[in-house]
Design an enzyme around this catalytic site. Sequence first.
Site, mmCIF file in Angstrom:
data_model
loop_
_atom_site.group_PDB
_atom_site.id
_atom_site.type_symbol
_atom_site.label_atom_id
_atom_site.label_comp_id
_atom_site.label_asym_id
_atom_site.label_seq_id
_atom_site.Cartn_x
_atom_site.Cartn_y
_atom_site.Cartn_z
ATOM 1 N N HIS A 30 0.852 -1.192 0.000
ATOM 2 C CA HIS A 30 0.000 0.000 0.000
ATOM 3 C C HIS A 30 0.890 1.245 0.000
ATOM 4 O O HIS A 30 1.963 1.248 0.621
ATOM 5 C CB HIS A 30 -0.907 -0.009 1.237
ATOM 6 C CG HIS A 30 -1.959 1.057 1.178
ATOM 7 N ND1 HIS A 30 -1.696 2.362 1.514
ATOM 8 C CD2 HIS A 30 -3.249 1.022 0.767
ATOM 9 C CE1 HIS A 30 -2.798 3.081 1.330
ATOM 10 N NE2 HIS A 30 -3.760 2.281 0.872
ATOM 11 N N GLU A 81 -3.848 1.991 -7.278
ATOM 12 C CA GLU A 81 -4.247 3.071 -6.375
ATOM 13 C C GLU A 81 -3.362 4.284 -6.628
ATOM 14 O O GLU A 81 -2.273 4.399 -6.041
ATOM 15 C CB GLU A 81 -4.069 2.631 -4.923
ATOM 16 C CG GLU A 81 -4.972 1.502 -4.507
ATOM 17 C CD GLU A 81 -5.298 1.620 -3.024
ATOM 18 O OE1 GLU A 81 -6.473 1.805 -2.707
ATOM 19 O OE2 GLU A 81 -4.373 1.570 -2.218
HETATM 20 P P1 PGA Z 1 -9.633 6.088 0.425
HETATM 21 O O1 PGA Z 1 -8.417 5.062 0.675
HETATM 22 O O2 PGA Z 1 -10.802 5.280 -0.063
HETATM 23 O O3 PGA Z 1 -9.881 6.732 1.757
HETATM 24 O O4 PGA Z 1 -9.179 7.064 -0.620
HETATM 25 C C1 PGA Z 1 -8.157 4.040 -0.240
HETATM 26 C C2 PGA Z 1 -6.939 3.260 0.154
HETATM 27 O O5 PGA Z 1 -5.970 3.826 0.657
HETATM 28 O O6 PGA Z 1 -6.906 2.030 -0.019
#
Ligand code: PGA
Length: 249
Positions: free
Chosen positions: A98, A170
Site C-alpha cells: 500500500h 491506487e
Molecule cells: P480512500 O483510501 O478510499 O480513503 O481514498 C483508499 C486506500 O488507501 O486504499
Amino acid sequence: MAVLLANWKMNHGPAAANAFVRELNEYRALLNRADEAGLSSWFAPPAISIPYFADLQIQRLVRVGGQNVHWKDSGAFTGELSRAMLSEIGCTFAIVGHSERRHQHGEDDAQVIERALANLVPGFTIVFCVGESSEQRARGETNSVLRNQLTALLNKITPDQARQLIIAYEPVWAIGTGVAAQSADIVAAHGYIGEACGDISLPILYGGSVNAKNVKEILALPTVAGVLVGSASLTVSGWTGMIEAALES
Ligand code: PGA
C-alpha cells in the site's frame, strides 16, 4: 465476480470493530444478495480487531485479511505479522505494498515484492498495490512507474502463484482526497498494468476515494475487477450504500 475490499488502516479498535460487525450483521440479506450477484465483501481491519469478524467469516458473508504480511513465518521482526498468524485467525488474504507502507514506512519495491512472493500460496491471496504520485503523473511517468512496481514480481512468479495474486491500482493522488480518478485514467492505467503483465492475466482493482456515489460507474469499467476502499468503508452505512449502489441495475 467483483471484490469490495475495505482497508480500515489504523481505524476501529476492538470496541468499534465489534459495534460495526453487530450492525453489519443486520444486513445479512444484503450481503447474501451481493454474494449471489458475485459481489464479495473483504475486510482488512487492524489486526487486533480481526477476531470480531469471526461470525461473519463462518457464515461466509465476508473474507478477512491483513493490511500487510511479512515474508517469514516467525522470528525477530518487531511489529510484524506472518501469514501463519493471519491464517490462524481465518484470514485468507493480505494487502501488500500500500502506498502508505511505501511512503510512510519506507517499504521499497524489493521489500514489498519479497512480502508478496513468500505468501502467494494456495488458500491465501495477495492484493498487491501499485500507483503513481501526482508528481510522477505530471511528468508523464505513470506507465513506467507501474511497470517498475510490477515487473520484478511478475518475472519471478509461477503460474500457480499468479492464481493467488490480485493487483490494486491506487494512484497516490486519489487516496484520501475525496477525488477519485476519472474513468478514462483508470482504464488507461489498467491498460498499462495489463501490458506489464503480458501473458499473465490478473484481476485488477481500483482504489482511491471510492464511495457509494462513484462505485457503480467504476465497477462498470471493463478492466475493473473490484475496488479498494478506505474512508467509505468505516461506517456500515458507507459500506451497505456501496453494495446497494453496485447492485442497482
Ligand atoms: P480512500 O483510501 O478510499 O480513503 O481514498 C483508499 C486506500 O488507501 O486504499
